[in-house]
Design a protein around this motif. Sequence first.
Motif, mmCIF file in Angstrom:
data_model
loop_
_atom_site.group_PDB
_atom_site.id
_atom_site.type_symbol
_atom_site.label_atom_id
_atom_site.label_comp_id
_atom_site.label_asym_id
_atom_site.label_seq_id
_atom_site.Cartn_x
_atom_site.Cartn_y
_atom_site.Cartn_z
ATOM 1 N N ALA A 158 0.867 -1.187 0.000
ATOM 2 C CA ALA A 158 0.000 0.000 0.000
ATOM 3 C C ALA A 158 0.895 1.226 0.000
ATOM 4 N N GLY A 159 0.270 2.397 -0.046
ATOM 5 C CA GLY A 159 1.049 3.629 -0.038
ATOM 6 C C GLY A 159 1.875 3.758 1.231
ATOM 7 N N ALA A 160 1.228 3.583 2.372
ATOM 8 C CA ALA A 160 1.940 3.737 3.640
ATOM 9 C C ALA A 160 3.055 2.700 3.768
ATOM 10 N N GLY A 162 4.669 1.469 1.246
ATOM 11 C CA GLY A 162 5.707 1.942 0.338
ATOM 12 C C GLY A 162 6.556 3.029 0.996
ATOM 13 N N GLU A 163 5.895 3.923 1.738
ATOM 14 C CA GLU A 163 6.656 4.945 2.476
ATOM 15 C C GLU A 163 7.632 4.274 3.439
ATOM 16 N N LEU A 164 7.131 3.276 4.139
ATOM 17 C CA LEU A 164 7.987 2.562 5.101
ATOM 18 C C LEU A 164 9.176 1.945 4.365
ATOM 19 N N ALA A 190 1.257 17.648 5.114
ATOM 20 C CA ALA A 190 1.484 16.259 4.700
ATOM 21 C C ALA A 190 0.370 15.321 5.140
ATOM 22 N N HIS A 191 0.198 14.269 4.366
ATOM 23 C CA HIS A 191 -0.669 13.155 4.752
ATOM 24 C C HIS A 191 -0.108 12.573 6.051
ATOM 25 N N GLY A 192 -1.011 12.179 6.961
ATOM 26 C CA GLY A 192 -0.569 11.697 8.271
ATOM 27 C C GLY A 192 0.394 10.535 8.213
ATOM 28 N N THR A 193 0.328 9.764 7.114
ATOM 29 C CA THR A 193 1.230 8.612 7.030
ATOM 30 C C THR A 193 2.696 9.046 6.932
ATOM 31 N N ASN A 194 2.970 10.253 6.418
ATOM 32 C CA ASN A 194 4.370 10.668 6.240
ATOM 33 C C ASN A 194 5.092 10.793 7.582
ATOM 34 N N PRO A 195 4.594 11.659 8.497
ATOM 35 C CA PRO A 195 5.280 11.723 9.796
ATOM 36 C C PRO A 195 5.233 10.392 10.543
ATOM 37 N N LEU A 234 8.027 14.917 0.913
ATOM 38 C CA LEU A 234 7.209 15.953 0.297
ATOM 39 C C LEU A 234 6.210 15.297 -0.649
ATOM 40 N N THR A 235 5.019 15.840 -0.716
ATOM 41 C CA THR A 235 4.017 15.345 -1.677
ATOM 42 C C THR A 235 3.914 16.360 -2.804
ATOM 43 N N ASN A 236 3.947 15.896 -4.037
ATOM 44 C CA ASN A 236 3.805 16.820 -5.156
ATOM 45 C C ASN A 236 2.942 16.202 -6.248
ATOM 46 N N ASN A 238 1.003 18.863 -3.781
ATOM 47 C CA ASN A 238 0.810 18.693 -2.346
ATOM 48 C C ASN A 238 -0.662 18.473 -2.010
ATOM 49 N N THR A 239 -0.948 18.280 -0.741
ATOM 50 C CA THR A 239 -2.323 17.911 -0.371
ATOM 51 C C THR A 239 -3.275 19.106 -0.439
ATOM 52 N N CYS A 240 -2.773 20.291 -0.775
ATOM 53 C CA CYS A 240 -3.670 21.409 -1.069
ATOM 54 C C CYS A 240 -4.026 21.404 -2.554
ATOM 55 N N GLY A 265 4.126 9.869 -3.664
ATOM 56 C CA GLY A 265 3.604 9.903 -5.031
ATOM 57 C C GLY A 265 2.144 9.542 -5.155
ATOM 58 N N ALA A 266 1.413 9.607 -4.028
ATOM 59 C CA ALA A 266 -0.010 9.245 -4.079
ATOM 60 C C ALA A 266 -0.781 10.153 -5.029
ATOM 61 N N ASN A 267 -0.265 11.350 -5.271
ATOM 62 C CA ASN A 267 -0.965 12.304 -6.148
ATOM 63 C C ASN A 267 -0.421 12.286 -7.576
ATOM 64 N N PHE A 268 0.173 11.170 -7.960
ATOM 65 C CA PHE A 268 0.782 11.080 -9.294
ATOM 66 C C PHE A 268 -0.260 11.206 -10.412
ATOM 67 N N MET A 285 10.181 7.396 -4.287
ATOM 68 C CA MET A 285 8.762 7.786 -4.299
ATOM 69 C C MET A 285 7.887 6.547 -4.391
ATOM 70 N N HIS A 286 6.861 6.487 -3.552
ATOM 71 C CA HIS A 286 5.926 5.375 -3.721
ATOM 72 C C HIS A 286 4.826 5.786 -4.685
ATOM 73 N N LEU A 287 4.304 4.803 -5.378
ATOM 74 C CA LEU A 287 3.165 5.013 -6.263
ATOM 75 C C LEU A 287 2.012 4.214 -5.688
ATOM 76 N N ASN A 288 0.829 4.817 -5.639
ATOM 77 C CA ASN A 288 -0.333 4.036 -5.237
ATOM 78 C C ASN A 288 -0.949 3.468 -6.509
ATOM 79 N N LEU A 289 -0.627 2.212 -6.817
ATOM 80 C CA LEU A 289 -1.229 1.621 -8.024
ATOM 81 C C LEU A 289 -2.743 1.735 -7.933
ATOM 82 N N HIS A 290 -3.270 1.599 -6.696
ATOM 83 C CA HIS A 290 -4.714 1.620 -6.492
ATOM 84 C C HIS A 290 -5.281 3.031 -6.537
ATOM 85 N N LYS A 291 -4.491 4.009 -6.836
ATOM 86 C CA LYS A 291 -5.045 5.335 -7.109
ATOM 87 C C LYS A 291 -4.794 5.655 -8.586
ATOM 88 N N THR A 292 -3.543 5.979 -8.914
ATOM 89 C CA THR A 292 -3.230 6.447 -10.263
ATOM 90 C C THR A 292 -3.593 5.434 -11.347
HETATM 91 C C1 LIG Z 1 -3.573 7.621 0.016
HETATM 92 C C2 LIG Z 1 -2.387 8.381 0.453
HETATM 93 C C3 LIG Z 1 -1.369 7.773 1.217
HETATM 94 C C4 LIG Z 1 -1.465 6.372 1.784
HETATM 95 O O1 LIG Z 1 -1.721 5.354 0.869
HETATM 96 P P1 LIG Z 1 -2.391 3.991 1.368
HETATM 97 O O2 LIG Z 1 -2.377 3.119 0.181
HETATM 98 O O3 LIG Z 1 -3.764 4.348 1.855
HETATM 99 O O4 LIG Z 1 -1.548 3.455 2.487
HETATM 100 C C5 LIG Z 1 -0.258 8.526 1.510
HETATM 101 N N1 LIG Z 1 -0.144 9.811 1.120
HETATM 102 C C6 LIG Z 1 -1.114 10.432 0.406
HETATM 103 C C7 LIG Z 1 -0.918 11.868 -0.023
HETATM 104 C C8 LIG Z 1 -2.274 9.740 0.063
HETATM 105 O O5 LIG Z 1 -3.231 10.370 -0.629
#
Ligand SMILES: *Cc1c(COP(=O)(O)O)cnc(C)c1O
Length: 514
Positions: A158-160, A162-164, A190-195, A234-236, A238-240, A265-268, A285-292
């Motif tokens: 998952a994204g989180a 991938g961050e780990l 930042a998304h809470g998962t980053n910190p 950093l998210t780019n 960003n979450t704004c 890279g969740a916002n790719f 950078m992580h990619l969320n396959l389940h998003k992009t």
């Molecule tokens: C969704 C998201 C994550 C976490 O991804 P998960 O797959 O839910 O773990 C991290 N950062 C941002 C900016 C996200 O939108």
Amino acid sequence: MSQWSQALSGFARDAAAEPAIGGNRGLQLEDPLLFEQDAPGRTGVDLPEPPAADRLGALRRQGPIGLPGLSEPQVVRHFMRASQKNYGIDMGLYPLGSCTMKHNPRLNEKLARLPGFADIHPLQPESTVQGALELIDALAFWLKALTGMPAVAMSPAAGAHGELCGMMCIAAALAARGERRQRVLVPESAHGTNPATAATCGFAVEAIPANERGRIDLVALKAKLAPDVAAIMLTNPNTCGLFEDEILAIAEAVHAVGAYFYCDGANFNALVGRVRPGDLGIDCMHLNLHKTFSTPHGGGGPGSGPVVLAASLAGFAPLPWVVHGPAGFRLIEQAEGPAAQAIGRMKGFHGQMGMFVRALAYIMSHGADGMRQLSGDAVLNANYLLARLGDVLTASYPGPCMHEVLFDDRFLRDSGVTTLDFAKALTDEGFHPMTMYFPLVVHGALLMEPTESESKASLDRFIAVVRALAARAKAGDAADFHAAPRFTPRRRLDETAAARKPVLRWRKAAEAAE
Ligand SMILES: *Cc1c(COP(=O)(O)O)cnc(C)c1O
């Protein structure tokens, strides 16, 4: 009052919430838990009589098995009723910001169900799963090409996760350099998962403030950079929903002190096909396959978070590695040879195979030009919302935005209506709410991400409803908002109690209501 309707009113706030005599709401039927429907001995299948007890011997079960006795229609109806209480992207617009809730093409599903992908086992001999390994390799190729990065770790789930994985690679790279850097810098938005990730890896987290343009304050960042900084996360965009336009200067400053540049890279979805993160100086950078790359998500479904890595981090990628061998594809499963510095395993096996198939199907059916078009359409749709709603809601930052648009609750000032009330009223209108109260950098945030899936017609319907609700709020209809939602299977929940003291048993809920 029936037991069911008592249970329902236990969740509700006011008498108007009372459902029909039988406890249902229209054709939305209520249902006790399967375990509460248990009738010992009832079964959906006719099994042959077991052999005589003396022939079974020690194999004979001693006590009840602990599963509910149910008929087949009971089971089918239970899950059908539960599915109707669910809302998903297949039902309608799902503007949940930061989540990229886009349409999942059925072609992906068809391919993921092919027995050659769905029925194989990760412990099969390599020679029998060459096609699956080739698919992982082909997807890795695309992810590297689209990001301009030389390596990718495919296994994170998952994204989180991938961050780990990425931050563990950075920690390992620093250790290999013989350095003990303790600080990780993370923007306020930042998304809470980053910190959380940085802290999990043992780093001290420090917030970087945003400037009045909603981007990282470069001066404040530079003031914090020092030789004890391990990385920036950093998210780019960003979450704004804003592109960090000073990203090249940020990368240069970060690298100047020997730190790594992690990008979330969740916002790719806003960039794919247009900007390669590798060209921006990003190391990881992580990619969320389940998003992009579509693939269903939400509700706890599987995710997949491959991590692209710069050359400086590639050697630390987790096992297993899929490599080209003389006789086809091969797995490196031990930290030896080229993988001697690998951080170990992030996951039992190779990653989320079903998600790999869906993502590759998505990429290949769109092609490189289609990838470029989808990010363009996603950004266009978000800017259409900004343009058509900007005069009634309060946009937090001047546009244009990227793939999502951020409003705050200034438009609700003195109305007695909160962001939460507004979202509940939207639910009554048949729309899943936008993301609320995130990011934390603006007050009462409403973050909308329409994605490229939505047509102009569906956005226009949404816009008309949001505009009408905003007008109602300004006209002083606060009590109406406080009563929402009216038409959902449950009225407004006490969210604190629901989180802290969840009542998960039907009968308990009914008792509590008495
Ligand atoms: C969704 C998201 C994550 C976490 O991804 P998960 O797959 O839910 O773990 C991290 N950062 C941002 C900016 C996200 O939108």
